[in-house]
Design a protein around this motif. Structure first.
Motif, short mmCIF file in Angstrom:
data_model
loop_
_atom_site.label_atom_id
_atom_site.label_comp_id
_atom_site.label_asym_id
_atom_site.label_seq_id
_atom_site.Cartn_x
_atom_site.Cartn_y
_atom_site.Cartn_z
N ALA A 51 0.83 -1.21 0.00
CA ALA A 51 0.00 0.00 0.00
C ALA A 51 0.86 1.26 0.00
O ALA A 51 0.59 2.22 -0.73
N ALA A 52 1.93 1.26 0.81
CA ALA A 52 2.79 2.44 0.90
C ALA A 52 3.53 2.69 -0.41
O ALA A 52 3.58 3.82 -0.91
N VAL A 53 4.11 1.62 -0.99
CA VAL A 53 4.85 1.77 -2.25
C VAL A 53 3.93 2.22 -3.37
O VAL A 53 4.28 3.11 -4.17
N SER A 54 2.74 1.64 -3.45
CA SER A 54 1.80 2.01 -4.51
C SER A 54 1.32 3.44 -4.35
O SER A 54 1.14 4.17 -5.34
N GLY A 124 7.79 -9.97 5.58
CA GLY A 124 6.58 -9.45 4.96
C GLY A 124 6.85 -8.17 4.18
O GLY A 124 6.32 -7.97 3.08
N ILE A 125 7.68 -7.30 4.74
CA ILE A 125 8.05 -6.06 4.04
C ILE A 125 8.78 -6.39 2.74
O ILE A 125 8.51 -5.80 1.68
N ALA A 126 9.70 -7.36 2.81
CA ALA A 126 10.43 -7.75 1.60
C ALA A 126 9.48 -8.33 0.55
O ALA A 126 9.59 -8.03 -0.64
N THR A 127 8.53 -9.15 1.00
CA THR A 127 7.56 -9.73 0.07
C THR A 127 6.68 -8.65 -0.55
O THR A 127 6.38 -8.68 -1.75
N GLY A 128 6.28 -7.67 0.25
CA GLY A 128 5.46 -6.57 -0.26
C GLY A 128 6.17 -5.75 -1.32
O GLY A 128 5.54 -5.22 -2.24
N MET A 129 7.52 -5.68 -1.23
CA MET A 129 8.29 -4.95 -2.23
C MET A 129 8.27 -5.67 -3.58
O MET A 129 8.46 -5.04 -4.63
N LEU A 130 8.05 -6.98 -3.56
CA LEU A 130 8.12 -7.77 -4.79
C LEU A 130 6.76 -8.06 -5.39
O LEU A 130 6.67 -8.48 -6.54
N TRP A 131 5.69 -7.88 -4.62
CA TRP A 131 4.36 -8.27 -5.08
C TRP A 131 3.80 -7.25 -6.06
O TRP A 131 3.70 -6.06 -5.75
N THR A 132 3.45 -7.71 -7.25
CA THR A 132 2.82 -6.86 -8.25
C THR A 132 1.55 -7.54 -8.72
O THR A 132 1.58 -8.36 -9.65
N PRO A 133 0.43 -7.26 -8.08
CA PRO A 133 -0.82 -7.95 -8.45
C PRO A 133 -1.31 -7.55 -9.83
O PRO A 133 -0.98 -6.47 -10.34
N CYS A 134 -2.08 -8.44 -10.46
CA CYS A 134 -2.67 -8.14 -11.76
C CYS A 134 -3.62 -6.94 -11.63
O CYS A 134 -4.40 -6.86 -10.68
N ALA A 135 -3.54 -6.05 -12.59
CA ALA A 135 -4.42 -4.87 -12.57
C ALA A 135 -5.79 -5.24 -13.13
O ALA A 135 -6.11 -4.94 -14.28
N GLY A 136 -6.58 -5.93 -12.31
CA GLY A 136 -7.94 -6.26 -12.71
C GLY A 136 -8.83 -5.03 -12.64
O GLY A 136 -8.36 -3.92 -12.36
N PRO A 137 -10.12 -5.21 -12.91
CA PRO A 137 -11.03 -4.05 -12.92
C PRO A 137 -11.01 -3.23 -11.64
O PRO A 137 -11.01 -2.00 -11.68
N ILE A 138 -10.97 -3.90 -10.48
CA ILE A 138 -11.04 -3.16 -9.22
C ILE A 138 -9.73 -2.45 -8.94
O ILE A 138 -9.72 -1.24 -8.62
N LEU A 139 -8.59 -3.15 -9.04
CA LEU A 139 -7.31 -2.49 -8.81
C LEU A 139 -7.08 -1.40 -9.85
O LEU A 139 -6.54 -0.34 -9.53
#
Length: 251
Positions: A51-54, A124-139
């Motif tokens: 959330a912070a990075v985005s 968890g912080i490291a994982t959050g830096m790497l997670w790039t979810p698919c940009a579906g309709p809601i995101l």
């Protein structure tokens, strides 16, 4: 408030998306650990970091891109060390005692005790830096609003709600995985092999992400099967609130 609920539901549906696959090894590495001391801090760190990075990225600027690249490199190194400590603790300790001591601390805490909340939060912080979810309709809706309005409290809350939804579905996956691994340990006595298997998956995941193989693989996978559910939710939301600005005002 309606947008926050919509974002949360979109996050929950990410468990059905192929984009969750690259981070699953890191999340499942917490299987068998206490929920409050290990699983919850990791998922919280992942959600809040995403959330912070985005949110910061929505402000734009080349410095954001450079900072994110450095953060991803550091996260990959940390998770690779963690995977190595799970896969080959004895050999790894002899080769690089100080570095792998950090991996062992993240993995099991001191003297084989359960993983510390701090170590799980760092993972968890490291994982959050790497997670790039698919940009579906809601995101896509949330990110579009953030791009149009810039970094704001409403955008941060919506992204946090989305990440919290993903953490909720991953919690369920951890619960199911924990039962499966516990059954394997009891019936096969394969506790050490499970640990090594998790280590190999974590190390392999870090290498794949670092090499960009995850992006190439996901590009050839079909879109999320839940996309039509998200589209229906977005359609229902637009019926109540025709514009993103109105939704921001409501939030």
């Amino acid at each position: 408030m309606t947008l926050l609920i919509l974002a949360y539901l979109g996050g929950v549906l990410t468990i059905l998306s192929p984009c969750i696959l690259p981070v699953l090894p890191f999340v499942l590495s917490r299987t068998g650990q206490p929920f409050l001391r290990s699983k919850l801090p990791m998922l919280a760190g992942m959600a809040l970091t995403f959330a912070a990075v985005s949110t910061v990225a929505s402000a734009g600027g080349s410095w954001v891109v450079r900072a994110n690249e450095y953060g991803r490199d550091g996260a990959l190194i940390l998770l690779a060390v963690f995977g190595l400590s799970l896969l080959m603790p004895d050999l790894a300790t002899r080769l690089a005692r100080p570095v792998v001591a950090l991996g062992n601390r993240l993995s099991t805490g001191n003297a084989g005790a359960p993983a510390s909340a701090w170590g799980s939060l760092v993972l968890g912080i490291a994982t959050g830096m790497l997670w790039t979810p698919c940009a579906g309709p809601i995101l896509g809706l949330v990110l579009t609003g953030a791009a149009l309005n810039g970094a704001s409290i409403s955008a941060a809350l919506a992204l946090t709600a989305y990440a919290a939804g993903a953490a909720t579905s991953l919690t369920a996956a951890l619960g199911i995985g924990g039962r499966v691994f516990a059954l394997m340990k009891r019936s096969l006595g394969a506790g050490e092999w499970i640990r090594r298997g998790l280590g190999a998956s974590v190390l392999g995941g870090a290498i794949a992400i670092g090499a960009g193989a995850d992006t190439r693989l996901l590009a050839h996978l079909p879109a999320s099967g839940a996309a039509w559910i998200e589209q229906a939710l977005v359609g229902a939301w637009h019926t109540k609130s025709p514009s993103p600005r109105a939704a921001d005002a409501e939030t």
